[in-house]
Design a protein around this motif. Structure first.
Motif, short mmCIF file in Angstrom:
data_model
loop_
_atom_site.label_atom_id
_atom_site.label_comp_id
_atom_site.label_asym_id
_atom_site.label_seq_id
_atom_site.Cartn_x
_atom_site.Cartn_y
_atom_site.Cartn_z
N LEU A 1 11.60 5.89 70.83
CA LEU A 1 12.12 4.43 71.66
C LEU A 1 13.45 4.06 70.76
CD1 LEU A 1 11.38 3.24 74.02
CD2 LEU A 1 10.03 1.96 72.90
N GLU A 2 13.32 4.28 69.65
CA GLU A 2 14.20 3.58 68.65
C GLU A 2 15.76 4.24 69.20
OE1 GLU A 2 15.79 4.56 64.37
OE2 GLU A 2 13.83 3.78 64.20
N ILE B 1 23.77 5.54 69.96
CA ILE B 1 23.46 6.92 70.15
C ILE B 1 23.59 7.50 71.59
CG2 ILE B 1 21.27 8.30 70.01
CD1 ILE B 1 21.31 7.47 67.24
N ILE B 2 23.32 6.44 72.46
CA ILE B 2 23.11 6.84 73.78
C ILE B 2 24.38 6.62 74.50
CG2 ILE B 2 20.69 6.57 73.76
CD1 ILE B 2 20.93 4.33 75.50
N LYS C 1 14.02 3.03 79.32
CA LYS C 1 12.92 3.69 78.87
C LYS C 1 11.80 2.76 78.12
CE LYS C 1 14.13 7.46 80.87
NZ LYS C 1 13.47 8.03 81.81
N SER C 2 10.69 3.09 78.41
CA SER C 2 9.74 2.16 77.55
C SER C 2 8.80 2.96 76.70
CB SER C 2 8.66 1.49 78.62
OG SER C 2 7.88 2.43 79.39
N SER D 1 9.08 14.29 54.96
CA SER D 1 7.90 13.42 54.96
C SER D 1 7.24 13.57 56.16
CB SER D 1 8.20 11.96 54.62
OG SER D 1 8.95 11.89 53.38
N ASP D 2 7.71 14.48 57.09
CA ASP D 2 7.20 14.44 58.40
C ASP D 2 7.24 13.61 59.27
OD1 ASP D 2 5.74 16.55 59.93
OD2 ASP D 2 3.65 15.57 59.89
N GLU D 3 8.37 12.37 59.08
CA GLU D 3 8.70 11.73 60.20
C GLU D 3 9.59 12.19 60.94
OE1 GLU D 3 11.22 7.11 59.95
OE2 GLU D 3 10.75 8.03 57.86
N TYR D 4 9.17 11.47 62.37
CA TYR D 4 9.95 11.84 63.63
C TYR D 4 11.51 11.45 63.40
CZ TYR D 4 11.81 11.85 68.30
OH TYR D 4 12.86 11.96 69.22
N MET D 5 12.42 12.52 63.42
CA MET D 5 13.74 12.01 63.54
C MET D 5 14.64 12.42 64.64
SD MET D 5 14.59 10.82 60.61
CE MET D 5 13.53 10.36 59.33
N GLY D 6 14.17 13.04 65.67
CA GLY D 6 14.73 13.64 66.92
C GLY D 6 14.03 14.54 67.82
N THR D 7 14.63 14.87 68.53
CA THR D 7 14.07 16.06 69.57
C THR D 7 14.97 16.94 69.75
OG1 THR D 7 12.50 14.20 70.57
CG2 THR D 7 12.84 16.36 71.84
#
Length: 155
Positions: free
Chosen positions: A2-3, A10-11, A21-22, A48-54
Motif C-alpha cells: 500500500l505504501e 511512484i505512481i 486502493k485500500s 531481510s525478507d522485507e517486501y520491496m515490490g512486485t
C-alpha cells in the motif's frame, strides 16, 4: 504494498491509478495471486525478507505474457528491480516455456525508460510485431496508448 500505491511520485506515470486502493484491495490481490494460470505475481524482497515490490506476468498465454514491475521508493538503486525482473523473465521463458515477454512504458516515465534502456532491453515497434494481437486481446490499452507507449520484448 500500500505504501508504493499511495506514493504519488511512484505512481504518477503508471497506467493504473492506485491512490484509491485500500488495504482490503491489497489482501484481495495477494489472495487472487494464488492462481498462476493467467497471471503470476511475485514479491521482490531484500536480504531481510522485507517486501520491496512486485514483479508480474499478466495475460499469460501459451506463447507470451505481459511483464509489469513496481517497487517501493526505498528499494530504488539497490538492484532489486533488475534482479526481480531477471528472475520473472527467466521463470516465464524457462519454466513456463513462453516464447516472448513484452511490456510497455509511457515515455514520460523517464526513470523506467532509462532503467530498461540501461539494462539493454529491446525496444520494438508493436505495430509491426506479432505481439500486437496479444496486446489488443488483453483489452488493457487504447489505440492511442498502443501508438504512443514505448514497447519492449524479450525472447
Amino acid at each position: 504494498m500500500l505504501e508504493w500505491m499511495h506514493d504519488t511520485e511512484i505512481i504518477r506515470d503508471l497506467q493504473t491509478n492506485f491512490t484509491s486502493k485500500s488495504l482490503k484491495d491489497c489482501v484481495e490481490f495477494i489472495e487472487q495471486s494464488q492462481d498462476t494460470s493467467k497471471e503470476m505475481h511475485l514479491a521482490i524482497v531484500d536480504e531481510s525478507d522485507e517486501y520491496m515490490g512486485t514483479v508480474s506476468l499478466k495475460h499469460i498465454t501459451k506463447n507470451d505474457a505481459e511483464f509489469a514491475i513496481t517497487i517501493r521508493k526505498k528499494a530504488m538503486g539497490k538492484n532489486l528491480s533488475k534482479n526481480g525482473m531477471a528472475e520473472i523473465i527467466r521463470i516465464g521463458l524457462e519454466d513456463l516455456g513462453l516464447n516472448k515477454i513484452y511490456w510497455c512504458v509511457n515515455g514520460i516515465n523517464s526513470r523506467a525508460v532509462r532503467f530498461y534502456d540501461k539494462n539493454n532491453y529491446q525496444r520494438i515497434d508493436i505495430k509491426n510485431s506479432e505481439l500486437l494481437n496479444s496486446v489488443r486481446y488483453s483489452g488493457c490499452y487504447t489505440d492511442q496508448q498502443i501508438d504512443e507507449y514505448i514497447w519492449y520484448e524479450v525472447e
